[in-house]
Design an enzyme around this catalytic site. Structure first.
Site, PDB file in Angstrom:
ATOM      1  N   ALA A   1       0.825  -1.227   0.000  1.00 30.36           N
ATOM      2  CA  ALA A   1       0.000   0.000   0.000  1.00 30.36           C
ATOM      3  C   ALA A   1       0.849   1.263   0.000  1.00 30.36           C
ATOM      4  O   ALA A   1       0.317   2.364   0.005  1.00 30.36           O
ATOM      5  CB  ALA A   1      -0.922   0.002   1.217  1.00 30.36           C
TER       6      ALA A   1
ATOM      7  N   ILE B   1       6.092   3.013  -3.224  1.00 27.97           N
ATOM      8  CA  ILE B   1       6.779   2.165  -4.214  1.00 27.97           C
ATOM      9  C   ILE B   1       5.826   1.070  -4.686  1.00 27.97           C
ATOM     10  O   ILE B   1       5.749   0.773  -5.885  1.00 27.97           O
ATOM     11  CB  ILE B   1       8.074   1.565  -3.634  1.00 27.97           C
ATOM     12  CG1 ILE B   1       9.072   2.680  -3.323  1.00 27.97           C
ATOM     13  CG2 ILE B   1       8.685   0.549  -4.595  1.00 27.97           C
ATOM     14  CD1 ILE B   1      10.353   2.207  -2.642  1.00 27.97           C
TER      15      ILE B   1
ATOM     16  N   ARG C   1      20.672   6.149   7.238  1.00 29.83           N
ATOM     17  CA  ARG C   1      20.227   4.767   7.223  1.00 29.83           C
ATOM     18  C   ARG C   1      20.464   4.034   8.537  1.00 29.83           C
ATOM     19  O   ARG C   1      19.689   3.180   8.931  1.00 29.83           O
ATOM     20  CB  ARG C   1      20.887   4.009   6.082  1.00 29.83           C
ATOM     21  CG  ARG C   1      20.005   3.972   4.909  1.00 29.83           C
ATOM     22  CD  ARG C   1      20.671   3.250   3.784  1.00 29.83           C
ATOM     23  NE  ARG C   1      20.090   3.751   2.575  1.00 29.83           N
ATOM     24  CZ  ARG C   1      20.288   4.983   2.129  1.00 29.83           C
ATOM     25  NH1 ARG C   1      21.088   5.796   2.780  1.00 29.83           N
ATOM     26  NH2 ARG C   1      19.698   5.390   1.043  1.00 29.83           N
TER      27      ARG C   1
ATOM     28  N   GLN D   1      10.045 -12.031   8.346  1.00 30.01           N
ATOM     29  CA  GLN D   1       9.722 -12.265   6.927  1.00 30.01           C
ATOM     30  C   GLN D   1      10.675 -13.290   6.317  1.00 30.01           C
ATOM     31  O   GLN D   1      10.268 -14.113   5.499  1.00 30.01           O
ATOM     32  CB  GLN D   1       9.731 -10.947   6.145  1.00 30.01           C
ATOM     33  CG  GLN D   1       8.530 -10.080   6.546  1.00 30.01           C
ATOM     34  CD  GLN D   1       8.375  -8.807   5.738  1.00 30.01           C
ATOM     35  OE1 GLN D   1       9.207  -8.482   4.903  1.00 30.01           O
ATOM     36  NE2 GLN D   1       7.312  -8.080   5.998  1.00 30.01           N
TER      37      GLN D   1
ATOM     38  N   ASP E   1      20.796   3.066  -7.897  1.00 30.05           N
ATOM     39  CA  ASP E   1      22.061   3.810  -7.887  1.00 30.05           C
ATOM     40  C   ASP E   1      22.762   3.668  -9.244  1.00 30.05           C
ATOM     41  O   ASP E   1      23.321   4.622  -9.782  1.00 30.05           O
ATOM     42  CB  ASP E   1      22.957   3.268  -6.766  1.00 30.05           C
ATOM     43  CG  ASP E   1      22.195   3.193  -5.451  1.00 30.05           C
ATOM     44  OD1 ASP E   1      21.802   4.244  -4.940  1.00 30.05           O
ATOM     45  OD2 ASP E   1      21.962   2.069  -4.964  1.00 30.05           O
TER      46      ASP E   1
ATOM     47  N   HIS F   1      24.005   0.335  -0.362  1.00 33.22           N
ATOM     48  CA  HIS F   1      23.042   1.323  -0.881  1.00 33.22           C
ATOM     49  C   HIS F   1      22.920   2.430   0.171  1.00 33.22           C
ATOM     50  O   HIS F   1      22.009   2.434   1.006  1.00 33.22           O
ATOM     51  CB  HIS F   1      21.676   0.682  -1.148  1.00 33.22           C
ATOM     52  CG  HIS F   1      20.622   1.715  -1.450  1.00 33.22           C
ATOM     53  ND1 HIS F   1      20.646   2.489  -2.585  1.00 33.22           N
ATOM     54  CD2 HIS F   1      19.549   2.149  -0.750  1.00 33.22           C
ATOM     55  CE1 HIS F   1      19.629   3.328  -2.574  1.00 33.22           C
ATOM     56  NE2 HIS F   1      18.959   3.141  -1.461  1.00 33.22           N
TER      57      HIS F   1
HETATM   58  P1  NAD Z   1       5.915   3.956   2.204  1.00 36.81           P
HETATM   59  O1  NAD Z   1       5.920   4.426   3.625  1.00 36.81           O
HETATM   60  O2  NAD Z   1       5.128   4.719   1.197  1.00 36.81           O
HETATM   61  O3  NAD Z   1       5.393   2.463   2.180  1.00 36.81           O
HETATM   62  C1  NAD Z   1       5.881   1.494   3.027  1.00 36.81           C
HETATM   63  C2  NAD Z   1       4.752   0.512   3.252  1.00 36.81           C
HETATM   64  O4  NAD Z   1       5.303  -0.588   3.975  1.00 36.81           O
HETATM   65  C3  NAD Z   1       3.594   1.075   4.068  1.00 36.81           C
HETATM   66  O5  NAD Z   1       2.381   0.889   3.368  1.00 36.81           O
HETATM   67  C4  NAD Z   1       3.627   0.260   5.339  1.00 36.81           C
HETATM   68  O6  NAD Z   1       2.344   0.026   5.894  1.00 36.81           O
HETATM   69  C5  NAD Z   1       4.299  -1.020   4.856  1.00 36.81           C
HETATM   70  N1  NAD Z   1       4.918  -1.843   5.887  1.00 36.81           N
HETATM   71  C6  NAD Z   1       5.578  -1.433   6.993  1.00 36.81           C
HETATM   72  N2  NAD Z   1       5.932  -2.499   7.728  1.00 36.81           N
HETATM   73  C7  NAD Z   1       5.502  -3.602   7.060  1.00 36.81           C
HETATM   74  C8  NAD Z   1       5.575  -4.981   7.314  1.00 36.81           C
HETATM   75  N3  NAD Z   1       6.147  -5.452   8.421  1.00 36.81           N
HETATM   76  N4  NAD Z   1       5.039  -5.819   6.421  1.00 36.81           N
HETATM   77  C9  NAD Z   1       4.437  -5.352   5.309  1.00 36.81           C
HETATM   78  N5  NAD Z   1       4.328  -4.050   5.015  1.00 36.81           N
HETATM   79  C10 NAD Z   1       4.857  -3.180   5.884  1.00 36.81           C
HETATM   80  O7  NAD Z   1       7.429   3.785   1.755  1.00 36.81           O
HETATM   81  P2  NAD Z   1       8.018   3.656   0.277  1.00 36.81           P
HETATM   82  O8  NAD Z   1       8.288   5.018  -0.235  1.00 36.81           O
HETATM   83  O9  NAD Z   1       7.181   2.733  -0.524  1.00 36.81           O
HETATM   84  O10 NAD Z   1       9.454   3.011   0.589  1.00 36.81           O
HETATM   85  C11 NAD Z   1       9.573   1.697   1.081  1.00 36.81           C
HETATM   86  C12 NAD Z   1      11.010   1.385   1.457  1.00 36.81           C
HETATM   87  O11 NAD Z   1      11.859   1.414   0.320  1.00 36.81           O
HETATM   88  C13 NAD Z   1      11.647   2.367   2.434  1.00 36.81           C
HETATM   89  O12 NAD Z   1      12.445   1.642   3.351  1.00 36.81           O
HETATM   90  C14 NAD Z   1      12.550   3.227   1.557  1.00 36.81           C
HETATM   91  O13 NAD Z   1      13.586   3.820   2.292  1.00 36.81           O
HETATM   92  C15 NAD Z   1      13.043   2.166   0.615  1.00 36.81           C
HETATM   93  N6  NAD Z   1      13.659   2.636  -0.625  1.00 36.81           N
HETATM   94  C16 NAD Z   1      14.722   1.929  -1.097  1.00 36.81           C
HETATM   95  C17 NAD Z   1      15.348   2.294  -2.279  1.00 36.81           C
HETATM   96  C18 NAD Z   1      16.537   1.527  -2.823  1.00 36.81           C
HETATM   97  O14 NAD Z   1      17.120   1.975  -3.822  1.00 36.81           O
HETATM   98  N7  NAD Z   1      16.953   0.411  -2.247  1.00 36.81           N
HETATM   99  C19 NAD Z   1      14.847   3.385  -2.993  1.00 36.81           C
HETATM  100  C20 NAD Z   1      13.736   4.075  -2.504  1.00 36.81           C
HETATM  101  C21 NAD Z   1      13.137   3.677  -1.313  1.00 36.81           C
HETATM  102  C1  LMR Z   2      16.885   6.243  -2.424  1.00 37.86           C
HETATM  103  O1  LMR Z   2      18.045   5.933  -2.723  1.00 37.86           O
HETATM  104  O2  LMR Z   2      16.195   7.004  -3.115  1.00 37.86           O
HETATM  105  C2  LMR Z   2      16.261   5.646  -1.194  1.00 37.86           C
HETATM  106  O3  LMR Z   2      17.098   4.714  -0.622  1.00 37.86           O
HETATM  107  C3  LMR Z   2      15.758   6.679  -0.276  1.00 37.86           C
HETATM  108  C4  LMR Z   2      16.593   6.840   0.936  1.00 37.86           C
HETATM  109  O4  LMR Z   2      16.070   6.482   2.001  1.00 37.86           O
HETATM  110  O5  LMR Z   2      17.733   7.295   0.804  1.00 37.86           O
END
Ligand code: NAD
Ligand code: LMR
Length: 325
Positions: free
Chosen positions: A14, A17, A99, A113, A160, A188
């Site tokens: 939900a 992403i 982070r 999980q 990245d 990351h």
């Molecule tokens: P968001 O807050 O919009 O959505 C996160 C969702 O995860 C929420 O709906 C929440 O209810 C759900 N959630 C939380 N705990 C949960 C659980 N235990 N089980 C299932 N669902 C759960 O956040 P977002 O913008 O979608 O980002 C999600 C994650 O991705 C964040 O940690 C963000 O930092 C990360 N991210 C990583 C990268 C990357 O390049 N690796 C890039 C962007 C964002």
């Molecule tokens: C990103 O690289 O855009 C994400 O990992 C967001 C963040 O938490 O830095």
């Protein structure tokens, strides 16, 4: 005979992403235009209703490849028979947070999980962790899944990688398709090392086509801190570009790929301690990531790879300390 659908589980369905990701999976972009998929959306209880709303919208698209959708807050059910797991659900970083601050908040999610994947997923399960801190969350999940081959747990540095391609293409005024052999090394995080000493543009080493000051003082920090810049500009972390990178990572993992970047468990290559989930230059062959071997690493690169790997070691030590692995 109709192909059996591939079960794809998305956690955090939900979230931002999730919303950018699910429609692309259902349209065939994750696995291929001829591969039917079944989606399982895992959320926390408070967000199940919102995920159900997204499922209604998915229904309304009448995607020919989408053979079913389930929405649940039960990890055992969500991962039951899963072939691909996209672990997105986590608390995103907000302005001012690093982070490291997230380790405790999010570490607790990935152990359970990982166990649910271990106990319920299909034998061919492939896991991509997107939720931050992605590399260490992937390590936590992996450590709770002793029956799943370790290399099936990966973390996303493809965003990245794509950012690095785009920054370099803009600098040299070339299409991104002219850039080959880009690599992101390490975590990351802001310590990641985007490497232009192996990247090639028009068949020539990229580092030789830009001045050293730009490479050191502009390119590397721009790529490494792009996530924070997006948060600053958008007021929320990157979503559509993160979803796009997740699609790229899994598509390439399943279908094969030439030189790209992925965070995978280290086998000790390039001095990265075995077991750390660190980004490397990789190819995908026969459904497996392989680290590209034999690259020469100069002192400039060595120092930066080591710094990022040190951070991964510190994160591993921190989650050990917290009893998360
Ligand atoms: P968001 O807050 O919009 O959505 C996160 C969702 O995860 C929420 O709906 C929440 O209810 C759900 N959630 C939380 N705990 C949960 C659980 N235990 N089980 C299932 N669902 C759960 O956040 P977002 O913008 O979608 O980002 C999600 C994650 O991705 C964040 O940690 C963000 O930092 C990360 N991210 C990583 C990268 C990357 O390049 N690796 C890039 C962007 C964002
Ligand atoms: C990103 O690289 O855009 C994400 O990992 C967001 C963040 O938490 O830095």
């Amino acid at each position: 005979m109709a192909q059996t659908p591939v079960k794809v589980t998305v956690t955090g369905a939900a979230g931002q992403i999730g919303y950018a990701l699910l429609f692309r999976i259902a349209s065939g972009q994750l696995l291929g235009a001829d591969v039917p998929v079944k989606l399982s959306l895992l959320e926390i209880p408070q967000a199940v209703k919102a995920a159900e709303g997204t499922a209604m919208e998915l229904d309304d698209c009448a995607f020919p490849l989408l053979s079913g959708i389930e929405v649940t807050d039960d990890a055992g059910k969500a991962f039951d028979g899963a072939n691909v797991a996209l672990l997105v659900g986590a608390r995103p970083r907000t302005a001012g947070m690093e982070r490291g601050d997230l380790l405790q908040a999010n570490g607790g999610i990935f152990g359970p999980q990982g166990k649910a994947i271990n106990d319920n997923a299909a034998d061919d399960i492939r896991v991509l962790v997107v939720g931050n801190p992605a590399n260490t969350n992937a390590l936590i999940a992996q450590q709770h899944a002793p029956d799943v081959p370790a290399e099936r747990f990966t973390a996303m540095t493809r965003l990245d990688h794509n950012r690095a391609l785009s920054q370099l293409a803009a600098k040299l005024q070339v299409p991104v398709t002219e850039i080959m052999k880009m690599t992101i090394w390490g975590n990351h995080s802001a310590t990641q090392y985007p490497d232009l000493f192996h990247a090639e543009v028009g068949g020539k080493i990229a580092a030789e086509q830009v001045d050293e000051a730009w490479l050191r003082d502009t390119f590397i920090p721009t790529v490494a801190k792009r996530g924070a810049a997006i948060i600053e500009a958008r007021g929320a972390s990157s979503a559509a570009s993160a979803a796009n990178a997740a699609i790229d990572h899994v598509f390439d993992w399943v279908n094969g790929a030439e030189w790209t970047s992925a965070a995978i468990p280290s086998d000790g290559s390039y001095g990265v301690p075995e077991g750390l989930i660190s980004s490397f230059p990789v190819v995908s062959r026969g459904g497996k990531w392989e680290i590209i071997q034999g690259l020469e690493i100069d002192a400039f690169s060595r120092e930066r790879i080591d710094a990022s790997v040190r951070e991964l070691e510190e994160e591993r030590a921190a989650v050990r300390e917290l009893g998360l692995i």
